[in-house]
Structure formats: C-alpha cells, structure tokens
Design a protein around this motif. Structure first.
Motif: not given
Ligand SMILES: [Zn+2]
Length: 426
Positions: A249, A259, A261, A266
């Motif tokens: 990340h 992403c 996340c 990332c």
């Molecule tokens: Zn990420």
C-alpha cells in the motif's frame, strides 16, 4: 545471588546451550563449553536438563565440534515437540506442523474462497484443520507448544485481533478469540501475526544459511496482495503499533486504480499477482494459482510478447518501490518471496539494475536474493514462532523439572552466537 536470579541465570544458560546446538548442529559437550564460554561441568548439567525436558538427544554422530577427544554429541530432538502454523490466504486455508529439527510433521490445506465466506465459517474450517494437526500429534506422542495464525492484514499481536485485511474483506475480527472458542482448552498459547512478518522470520531463521541480519522480505502473494517483513539488526521491525511493513500500500502513483484499502495508486494494484495475470491476459485460465503459474512461466519461456511485457511492467513498478525502500532502510538484501520468487528470472535483472541507482549502492550494494521457502515461508514462520519461544525459554516445556532444583552455574554469559529473539510473548 537470590533464588530468582539463579533461576534466571539457569534459564538463560539453558537457552544459550540449546540455541548453540540449534545454530551449529551436532555438538559435543566439550565443544559447547569451549564455544559458549560456559564451564564443562555446567554444560553437562545443562545438557542433562535439556535431555530430561525432551529438547535435545544424544546423537549417533561422534567427534563433533572443534576440540577434545572424540565424544558423543547432542542434537535437537525431532520427535518431542512441535509448533503449529495456520494460514488464511484469499484462496486457501492451511495447517502446518514443524518440529525442532525443522522437519514438517503435518501439512494439510483446503481450497476456499475466503473473501466471500463469512469469517466465522472460515475460522470454523481453520479450527478443524488445527484439530486434525493436534490429533496427529497426539497419535505420534508429540507435544504441541503453540499455534500461530498467519493473516494477510494488520494484526494486533497483543490480542490476536485482525484490524483489517482488505483482500479478505475482513475488518475487526478477533481471530484468536474465535479460534480459542472453537479449539476449546489447549495447553498452549495461540497467536496471530501478519503473514509477511512471519515469512521474514522464517527467512531469518532458516534462510538457506545466509544469516542475514538486515533485510526486507518482499512477499508477493498469489492473490491481490503484496506484503513485506522488515528485519533490522536481526529482529523484526514492527513500527509503533506493530503494523509496519505494508509495502503493497505504498503509493507509486497519484492516479491509478482505487485500491481495496481505500487509497489510490497503491503498489499492489500495479505489481501484485492479480495485476500481473490480468495484464498477461491469464484471468480465468484455471482457478488454481499453481496452474496459472505454470502457464505463465511456459509462455514467458516461449517468449510470448504479452506475458513478457506484463512481467517487465511488474518488475519496473516493483523496483521503483524497492529503490525507495533501500534508500530509506539501507538493507543488506531484499529477498523476493512468493510469486516474485517463482518468477525471479524475469524480475531480478531489472530490480538489480535499478537498485544500483540507490545513492549508497557504490559503497554498500543491496543484494537481490530469491527466497527458497516457496509457498511455505509464512506458515513455516508461524509454526516456528512457538518453537523459537521454547529455544528462548527451554523451561517452558517438560514441567517435571522442579524450579527449585539446585544448580551450580553462576556466571551468565552473553551469547556469542546471533541471538534468536522472539517475536511474541517476550
Ligand atoms: Zn492500498
């Protein structure tokens, strides 16, 4: 010296002796004495206790070590205790047992679609695998000394809670508590830890005799994720809250796809396994990553253009991030693991070339190494964790030894060998 200090000294010296044998293999008592600086009578007493606790055995080999007459050596006991590693990836569950000699005593896995299965169901299946391992050990009269679960996300080591694993779609899951509920009362501790950290520990403990002390293990999963475990000065670097190492990340672009996340750009969206096979046009070619890997390698070996371009793209994003990492951390080596190890022929030359651009490279070049632990790195680290705790405190097993037994060694020595520090529960 107070009895408490005496116990601490005894425990330290037991640990010193068994770690010496773990590091250097079969050793005579005389050799252990010379090489550790402990006196010979002390070593005999310590070895007797380690034998009594089932941790070392008399070896069939003789004349080992550097000094003295030919004499019988001692070595680690292989059939007495074992550590259990459990692993949850996007596509698999696995249980793995390792004994003190590093031999595999159990290895079973299940193919699962974990991101679309409720966590409590996944953990029920994982507990069943763990129970199978425990039953196998019971049949073989091997004592389990601990379980560690390797997880592809941020783990609170003190509670065993998974904060988040974007690629599993899991957040705030008390993994260790849920496993404990399912396994019932077991006479050992259950830990959870990030999988890339465990892979780095496995590399630290048995990385092909390299004895690296400062390195970054880059773990290319066979899914979306890319992780890293940072070892600094022979110990895992965890960061303030134990959450360091989220290499996948790190942002390599302000644009790029969203992403899982929540961020954008990332690294893992450019250089992860899923990104690679998508770019190579292999999405949907066989469900199993083993099959896909075979196809990918065959196409690359045949010089198929799209595959080679995809590999070159991954190598370029990966090395971009690794140049930042080596400038920042100054490691001896980066160790490529997981899918990066399996595809190293196509990745290493580019990474090596780019790492020569690190400012410090002319004076302290960073080596690019390929892990030899294959898909077992993280789970070997997981199974090894409990065993390393025993090496650190041999009195944790074989409870028949009274803590008040008399002893004569009064001198505490600092280990001359690189100390095996434990990740957890110190
Ligand atoms: Zn990420």
């Amino acid at each position: 010296v107070s009895p408490l200090d005496q116990r601490a000294v005894r425990q330290h010296n037991l640990s010193l002796v068994i770690r010496h044998v773990a590091t250097y293999g079969v050793r005579s008592r005389a050799a252990i004495a010379v090489e550790t600086g402990l006196n010979k009578a002390t070593v005999s007493s310590l070895v007797a206790e380690l034998i009594g606790r089932g941790l070392v055995v008399e070896s069939a080999h003789t004349n080992v070590g550097t000094v003295g007459r030919p004499s019988r050596g001692v070595e680690l006991a292989g059939n007495q205790i074992a550590g259990i590693g459990l692993c949850i990836t996007e596509k698999h569950l696995r249980a793995y047992g390792l004994d003190l000699t590093g031999a595999v005593r159990f290895d079973e896995s299940l193919v699962r679609d974990n991101p679309s299965t409720p966590p409590h169901e996944v953990l029920t299946d994982l507990a069943t695998l763990a129970s199978d391992a425990l039953a196998a050990f019971e049949r073989e009269r091997i004592t389990p000394v601990g379980v560690t679960v390797a997880l592809p996300g941020l783990v609170d080591m003190s509670t065993g809670k998974l904060f988040v694993a974007p690629n599993l779609n899991w957040s705030e899951i008390p993994v260790v508590d849920l496993l404990r509920e399912r396994l019932g009362s077991v006479g050992f501790r259950i830990h959870a830890e990030n999988d890339a950290n465990l892979a780095a520990l496995a590399e630290l403990w048995d990385g092909a005799g390299r004895r690296l002390r400062d390195f970054v293990y880059v773990d290319g999963g066979f899914g979306a994720g890319v992780g890293a475990g940072i070892v600094a000065g022979g110990e895992l670097f965890r960061g303030a809250a134990g959450l360091a190492g989220e290499f996948g990340h790190t942002r390599v672009s302000r644009r790029g796809p969203r992403c899982r996340c929540g961020s954008r750009g990332c690294l893992e969206n450019f250089a992860g396994w899923d990104a690679l096979i998508r770019r190579a046009g292999l999405n949907g070619t066989g469900e199993d990553s083993v099959e896909i890997l075979d196809v990918l390698r065959a196409r690359a070996e045949a010089g198929e253009r799209r595959t080679l371009e995809a590999l070159s793209e991954v190598a370029s994003w990966l090395s971009l991030s690794l140049v930042s990492l080596t400038n920042l951390l100054g490691p001896q080596a980066v160790v490529l693991g997981g899918c990066y190890a399996a595809l190293s022929e196509w990745l290493v030359p580019r990474v090596e070339q780019d790492l020569r651009l690190s400012l410090s490279a002319p004076w302290s070049p960073c080596r690019v190494l390929v892990s030899e632990l294959g898909r077992e790195a993280a789970i070997r680290g997981a199974a090894g964790l409990a065993l390393h705790q025993v090496l650190h405190d041999p009195t944790a097993v074989g409870g028949s030894f009274s803590e008040d037994r008399p002893y004569s060694d009064r001198t505490m020595f600092t280990p001359r060998t690189s100390s095996v520090r434990l990740a957890a529960g110190e």
